[in-house]
Design a protein around this motif. Structure first.
Motif, PDB file in Angstrom:
ATOM      1  N   MET A 231       0.762  -1.279  -0.088  1.00 47.60           N
ATOM      2  CA  MET A 231      -0.030  -0.011   0.033  1.00 47.60           C
ATOM      3  C   MET A 231       1.078   1.292   0.187  1.00 47.60           C
ATOM      4  O   MET A 231       0.383   2.242   0.567  1.00 47.60           O
ATOM      5  N   GLY A 232       2.019   1.109  -0.484  1.00 46.79           N
ATOM      6  CA  GLY A 232       2.955   2.414  -0.629  1.00 46.79           C
ATOM      7  C   GLY A 232       2.734   3.265  -1.572  1.00 46.79           C
ATOM      8  O   GLY A 232       3.107   4.427  -1.682  1.00 46.79           O
ATOM      9  N   CYS A 233       1.988   2.810  -2.796  1.00 45.56           N
ATOM     10  CA  CYS A 233       2.043   3.683  -3.805  1.00 45.56           C
ATOM     11  C   CYS A 233       0.572   4.084  -4.327  1.00 45.56           C
ATOM     12  O   CYS A 233       0.251   4.337  -5.549  1.00 45.56           O
ATOM     13  N   VAL A 234      -0.229   4.405  -3.412  1.00 42.91           N
ATOM     14  CA  VAL A 234      -1.701   4.667  -3.486  1.00 42.91           C
ATOM     15  C   VAL A 234      -1.783   5.947  -4.432  1.00 42.91           C
ATOM     16  O   VAL A 234      -0.783   6.964  -4.129  1.00 42.91           O
ATOM     17  N   CYS A 235      -2.706   6.244  -5.230  1.00 44.04           N
ATOM     18  CA  CYS A 235      -2.949   7.440  -5.834  1.00 44.04           C
ATOM     19  C   CYS A 235      -4.510   7.627  -5.900  1.00 44.04           C
ATOM     20  O   CYS A 235      -5.255   6.728  -5.076  1.00 44.04           O
ATOM     21  N   HIS A 236      -4.924   8.792  -6.074  1.00 39.91           N
ATOM     22  CA  HIS A 236      -6.320   9.041  -5.917  1.00 39.91           C
ATOM     23  C   HIS A 236      -7.192   8.943  -7.071  1.00 39.91           C
ATOM     24  O   HIS A 236      -6.668   9.522  -8.165  1.00 39.91           O
ATOM     25  N   GLN A 237      -8.386   8.325  -7.196  1.00 45.27           N
ATOM     26  CA  GLN A 237      -9.089   7.993  -8.422  1.00 45.27           C
ATOM     27  C   GLN A 237     -10.640   8.483  -8.034  1.00 45.27           C
ATOM     28  O   GLN A 237     -11.035   8.647  -6.998  1.00 45.27           O
ATOM     29  N   LYS A 238     -11.465   8.433  -9.146  1.00 49.44           N
ATOM     30  CA  LYS A 238     -12.871   8.706  -8.941  1.00 49.44           C
ATOM     31  C   LYS A 238     -13.300   7.302  -9.122  1.00 49.44           C
ATOM     32  O   LYS A 238     -12.803   6.603  -9.987  1.00 49.44           O
TER      33      LYS A 238
ATOM     34  N   SER B  53      -8.434   5.575   5.227  1.00 53.26           N
ATOM     35  CA  SER B  53      -7.814   5.947   3.807  1.00 53.26           C
ATOM     36  C   SER B  53      -6.191   5.886   3.898  1.00 53.26           C
ATOM     37  O   SER B  53      -5.535   5.872   3.046  1.00 53.26           O
ATOM     38  N   GLY B  54      -5.572   5.955   5.334  1.00 52.17           N
ATOM     39  CA  GLY B  54      -4.379   5.735   5.666  1.00 52.17           C
ATOM     40  C   GLY B  54      -3.544   7.223   5.365  1.00 52.17           C
ATOM     41  O   GLY B  54      -4.430   8.346   5.288  1.00 52.17           O
ATOM     42  N   ASN B  55      -2.452   7.273   5.113  1.00 58.27           N
ATOM     43  CA  ASN B  55      -1.825   8.697   5.059  1.00 58.27           C
ATOM     44  C   ASN B  55      -1.489   8.911   4.031  1.00 58.27           C
ATOM     45  O   ASN B  55      -1.702   7.928   2.769  1.00 58.27           O
ATOM     46  N   ILE B  56      -1.097  10.250   3.453  1.00 56.06           N
ATOM     47  CA  ILE B  56      -0.657  10.618   2.286  1.00 56.06           C
ATOM     48  C   ILE B  56       0.856  10.229   1.978  1.00 56.06           C
ATOM     49  O   ILE B  56       1.465   9.856   2.823  1.00 56.06           O
ATOM     50  N   THR B  57       0.954   9.921   0.546  1.00 58.22           N
ATOM     51  CA  THR B  57       2.377   9.612   0.138  1.00 58.22           C
ATOM     52  C   THR B  57       3.354  10.763   0.087  1.00 58.22           C
ATOM     53  O   THR B  57       2.888  11.941  -0.020  1.00 58.22           O
ATOM     54  N   PRO B  58       4.657  10.454   0.308  1.00 60.60           N
ATOM     55  CA  PRO B  58       5.049   9.271   0.343  1.00 60.60           C
ATOM     56  C   PRO B  58       5.174   8.458   1.792  1.00 60.60           C
ATOM     57  O   PRO B  58       5.298   8.895   2.589  1.00 60.60           O
ATOM     58  N   ARG B  59       4.865   7.187   1.438  1.00 59.43           N
ATOM     59  CA  ARG B  59       4.693   6.197   2.632  1.00 59.43           C
ATOM     60  C   ARG B  59       5.784   5.167   2.836  1.00 59.43           C
ATOM     61  O   ARG B  59       5.661   4.767   3.815  1.00 59.43           O
ATOM     62  N   ILE B  60       6.747   5.190   1.856  1.00 59.58           N
ATOM     63  CA  ILE B  60       7.774   4.445   2.068  1.00 59.58           C
ATOM     64  C   ILE B  60       9.036   5.053   1.784  1.00 59.58           C
ATOM     65  O   ILE B  60       9.289   5.754   0.741  1.00 59.58           O
ATOM     66  N   ALA B  61      10.251   4.422   2.539  1.00 58.43           N
ATOM     67  CA  ALA B  61      11.393   5.042   2.340  1.00 58.43           C
ATOM     68  C   ALA B  61      12.464   3.859   2.322  1.00 58.43           C
ATOM     69  O   ALA B  61      12.288   3.408   3.760  1.00 58.43           O
ATOM     70  N   GLU B  62      13.239   3.830   1.603  1.00 54.85           N
ATOM     71  CA  GLU B  62      14.210   2.621   1.923  1.00 54.85           C
ATOM     72  C   GLU B  62      15.427   2.808   2.676  1.00 54.85           C
ATOM     73  O   GLU B  62      15.576   4.348   2.713  1.00 54.85           O
ATOM     74  N   THR B  63      15.829   2.395   3.631  1.00 52.92           N
ATOM     75  CA  THR B  63      17.242   2.262   4.558  1.00 52.92           C
ATOM     76  C   THR B  63      18.136   1.326   4.470  1.00 52.92           C
ATOM     77  O   THR B  63      17.537   0.442   3.705  1.00 52.92           O
ATOM     78  N   PRO B  64      19.281   1.422   4.715  1.00 56.88           N
ATOM     79  CA  PRO B  64      20.220   0.267   4.755  1.00 56.88           C
ATOM     80  C   PRO B  64      19.474  -0.948   5.459  1.00 56.88           C
ATOM     81  O   PRO B  64      19.013  -1.048   6.265  1.00 56.88           O
ATOM     82  N   ALA B  65      19.544  -2.025   4.397  1.00 60.66           N
ATOM     83  CA  ALA B  65      18.930  -3.311   4.688  1.00 60.66           C
ATOM     84  C   ALA B  65      17.443  -3.296   5.356  1.00 60.66           C
ATOM     85  O   ALA B  65      17.133  -3.993   6.335  1.00 60.66           O
ATOM     86  N   GLY B  66      16.751  -1.984   5.271  1.00 58.37           N
ATOM     87  CA  GLY B  66      15.411  -2.004   5.608  1.00 58.37           C
ATOM     88  C   GLY B  66      14.602  -1.064   4.730  1.00 58.37           C
ATOM     89  O   GLY B  66      14.944  -0.572   3.649  1.00 58.37           O
ATOM     90  N   LEU B  67      13.470  -0.796   5.296  1.00 64.62           N
ATOM     91  CA  LEU B  67      12.604   0.106   5.105  1.00 64.62           C
ATOM     92  C   LEU B  67      11.573   0.957   6.003  1.00 64.62           C
ATOM     93  O   LEU B  67      11.591   0.256   7.031  1.00 64.62           O
ATOM     94  N   LEU B  68      11.371   1.887   5.914  1.00 60.98           N
ATOM     95  CA  LEU B  68      10.513   2.875   6.687  1.00 60.98           C
ATOM     96  C   LEU B  68       8.782   2.860   6.111  1.00 60.98           C
ATOM     97  O   LEU B  68       9.065   2.721   4.793  1.00 60.98           O
ATOM     98  N   ASN B  69       8.085   2.589   6.752  1.00 65.17           N
ATOM     99  CA  ASN B  69       6.661   2.876   6.117  1.00 65.17           C
ATOM    100  C   ASN B  69       5.983   3.559   7.141  1.00 65.17           C
ATOM    101  O   ASN B  69       5.834   3.672   8.268  1.00 65.17           O
ATOM    102  N   SER B  70       4.980   4.379   6.473  1.00 64.51           N
ATOM    103  CA  SER B  70       3.896   4.978   7.243  1.00 64.51           C
ATOM    104  C   SER B  70       2.674   5.246   6.376  1.00 64.51           C
ATOM    105  O   SER B  70       2.187   5.954   5.928  1.00 64.51           O
ATOM    106  N   VAL B  71       2.119   3.752   6.159  1.00 72.10           N
ATOM    107  CA  VAL B  71       1.005   3.878   5.484  1.00 72.10           C
ATOM    108  C   VAL B  71      -0.107   4.286   6.098  1.00 72.10           C
ATOM    109  O   VAL B  71      -0.969   4.872   5.751  1.00 72.10           O
ATOM    110  N   GLY B  72      -0.228   3.743   7.621  1.00 71.07           N
ATOM    111  CA  GLY B  72      -1.296   4.475   8.530  1.00 71.07           C
ATOM    112  C   GLY B  72      -2.658   3.787   8.241  1.00 71.07           C
ATOM    113  O   GLY B  72      -3.756   4.345   8.291  1.00 71.07           O
ATOM    114  N   LEU B  73      -2.442   2.265   8.313  1.00 67.90           N
ATOM    115  CA  LEU B  73      -3.576   1.451   8.553  1.00 67.90           C
ATOM    116  C   LEU B  73      -4.717   1.723   7.527  1.00 67.90           C
ATOM    117  O   LEU B  73      -5.858   1.473   7.802  1.00 67.90           O
TER     118      LEU B  73
END
Lengths: 265, 304
Positions: A231-238, B53-73
């Motif tokens: 769910m990292g790449c979401v965009c907004h749609q109608k 609907s979760g958080n606005i993007t960017p929700r993902i950031a790559e880190t050394p041997a890992g990643l940060l996410n803040s999708v927000g459920l």
């Protein structure tokens, strides 16, 4: 079942212009399944660094040779590592992914609008459209001549090609969307396809909607997995009722109907 | 033939490998790549009382041997999950663990009550550790009293095994583990993500829209193994270990530290078949080492 992540041999990795590269991989299964507009996740190394794949759109699909190719611009660590690859190296691949373009069978003429490296996914589309006997015009814009890569292959397919640069270093001085306005004034196409930076796509979508011409655009977004789970790449749609909804660029996209996209900012 | 079945407080799994919540959706996408029945179970995407609907993007950031996410459920809400996801999942032949997240103890209780009678659900995982939401989440999982309160609210509303998912963002993980055990948790799962940040030096701003995110991937594995080790010593409650597991050897580290089952998270994002590979790798390892039953390995790193 779909094929998970596998390793593929690099057949060719060449620099076309500073910062622009073409990568050819031996990947028979992907070549067999891929459709224009789809993409693959590429891991330039076999180690856990970098951890995530890089989503790169398919630029060439050669079923006979069992090869796929990618055209990309180096923008960060992952693409810089890809650029270091040599023939014979092995890289991780997952794909094909995403939905791909819909080919419109009733359109006699179609227009492709490309901004910079956004030209990449339009080549297999142009090949498929030419294969169906359509008249195809490529409108290609970039900031300057140095950023215009890959248009010769369109001419080779028999597409008409028009070029614009912001600084006027090649072709018409201006934007790809200026070329689109000129083209629409001359002949109305049955369909428009576009890939490029967001401001360009937004402008193309507006022109297409105003003119009532069906238009598909290919979006780019930072991705985690590429196949719909993070769910990292979401965009907004109608949605069908015009209400705002979230769509995953990797799964429901990357190709969307231009009039369904909600442009924020 | 080696025996990979494990049993945790009434939760029986055909093997100890689970899909970790938030990296597998509700299973549909992964089912295109392998038969979900090859795994012990799935911990579905964090589910809330109302759609998010979760958080606005960017929700993902790559880190050394890992990643940060803040999708927000981002999720369709518990009602929709029961209607559209659980019936499909129930036919896939693996254990179903529903991860629930709330903004208040009452949210958790309401979800537990709603999910309790739903056919096909094998356990509830109580997410008191999501770092990416405004209300609740991490704040619940870093205070032993609040964590215990939420577990007892859930406990009172369901007969299903209750799993407390702990946050690593605490000074003493054993304090929280003891508190949730005393409050009636049947199983403890750990770790959720570690809070982190990445700054783009070109823009001078954090990469993630919400500034901070949760770190996962191989980078967190030693922290997770250490915490499983500590919790195993502190409580009797069976443990599901997770945090950066990519290979069968990684999974074995958690099992030897005291986990009865393991969950595969970020590795799935780097290969949809990662969990399957771990399950198959465990079976091969047991055969190669002449170990008849995986349970023999649980906690062996503690033996003197």
């Amino acid at each position: 079942m779909k094929t998970g992540k596998v390793f593929a041999e690099v057949k060719e990795s060449i620099c076309l212009k500073p910062g622009f590269y073409r990568l050819v991989l031996k990947a028979s299964q992907m070549a067999k399944e891929a459709k224009p507009g789809q993409f693959a996740m590429l891991w330039p190394t076999k180690s856990q660094e970098p951890l995530l794949g890089r989503p790169i759109s398919l630029h060439g699909i050669d079923q006979k040779k069992g090869e796929v190719s990618f055209l990309y611009q180096t923008v960060g660590r992952g693409t810089a590592l890809l650029a270091n690859l040599e023939a014979g190296n092995e890289i991780g691949i997952l794909g094909p992914l995403g939905n791909g373009f819909t080919l419109q069978s009733n359109a006699k003429k179609v227009v492709l609008v490309a901004g910079g490296i956004g030209i990449a996914p339009l080549l297999p589309l142009a090949a498929a459209l030419k294969n169906e006997g359509k008249k195809v015009e490529l409108l290609f814009g970039a900031a300057k001549c140095d950023f215009l890569v890959g248009m010769d292959a369109f001419a080779d397919l028999g597409c008409a090609v028009a070029v614009a640069t912001v600084d006027g270093s090649l072709g018409q001085k201006g934007l790809a969307t200026d070329l689109l306005k000129d083209s629409l004034a001359k002949e109305r196409p049955g369909h428009i396809y576009a890939c490029g930076p967001k401001p360009m796509l937004k402008a193309v979508a507006e022109i297409a909607t105003e003119s009532g011409i069906p238009c598909q655009i290919s979006l780019e977004e930072r991705m985690g997995c590429g196949f719909g789970v993070c769910m990292g790449c979401v965009c907004h749609q109608k949605d069908e009722n015009g209400k705002e909804k979230l769509a995953r660029v990797c799964k429901e996209g990357p190709v969307f109907e231009a009039d369904e996209v909600i442009w924020h900012g | 033939m080696v025996d990979l079945t494990v049993e945790l407080a009434g939760l029986r799994l055909k093997n100890p490998v689970l899909l970790a919540s938030g990296t597998c959706g509700y299973g549909r996408e992964l089912s295109e790549y392998f038969d979900l029945a090859s795994l012990g179970g799935i911990m579905v995407k964090g589910t809330t009382l109302r759609p998010r609907s979760g958080n606005i993007t960017p929700r993902i950031a790559e880190t050394p041997a890992g990643l940060l996410n803040s999708v927000g459920l981002q999720n369709p809400g518990v009602k929709k999950v029961i209607e559209t996801e659980i019936p499909w999942l129930a036919k896939q032949g693996l254990g179903i663990i529903v991860n629930i997240a709330g903004e208040s103890p009452a949210d958790y209780a309401a979800m537990a009550e709603t999910l309790d009678p739903v056919a096909g659900i094998d356990a509830l995982e109580v997410n008191i550790s999501c770092p990416n939401v405004e209300a609740g989440g991490l704040a619940f999982g870093t205070d032993a009293k609040v964590a215990a309160d939420i577990i007892s609210w859930v406990r009172a509303k369901t007969k299903l095994p209750v799993i407390a998912k702990l946050s690593p963002n605490v000074t003493d993980i054993t304090e929280i583990a003891r508190a949730v055990e005393a409050a009636g948790a049947d199983i403890i799962s750990l770790i959720n993500t570690l809070q982190g940040m990445v700054i783009d030096v070109e823009t001078g701003k954090p990469v993630l829209s919400r500034m901070m995110g949760g770190l996962s991937g191989p980078a967190v594995k030693p922290v997770a193994v250490r915490m499983v080790w500590q919790v195993y010593k502190a409580v009797k409650t069976p443990i599901i270990g997770m945090g950066g597991i990519t290979t069968a050897a990684d999974a074995l580290e958690f099992i030897m530290a005291g986990a009865k089952a393991v969950a595969i998270g970020s590795a799935t994002l780097t290969n949809p078949c990662a969990a399957l590979n771990v399950a198959e790798g465990l079976a091969e390892w047991l055969v190669a080492k002449g170990v008849a039953n995986i349970n023999e390995l649980v906690g062996i790193a503690h033996r003197g």
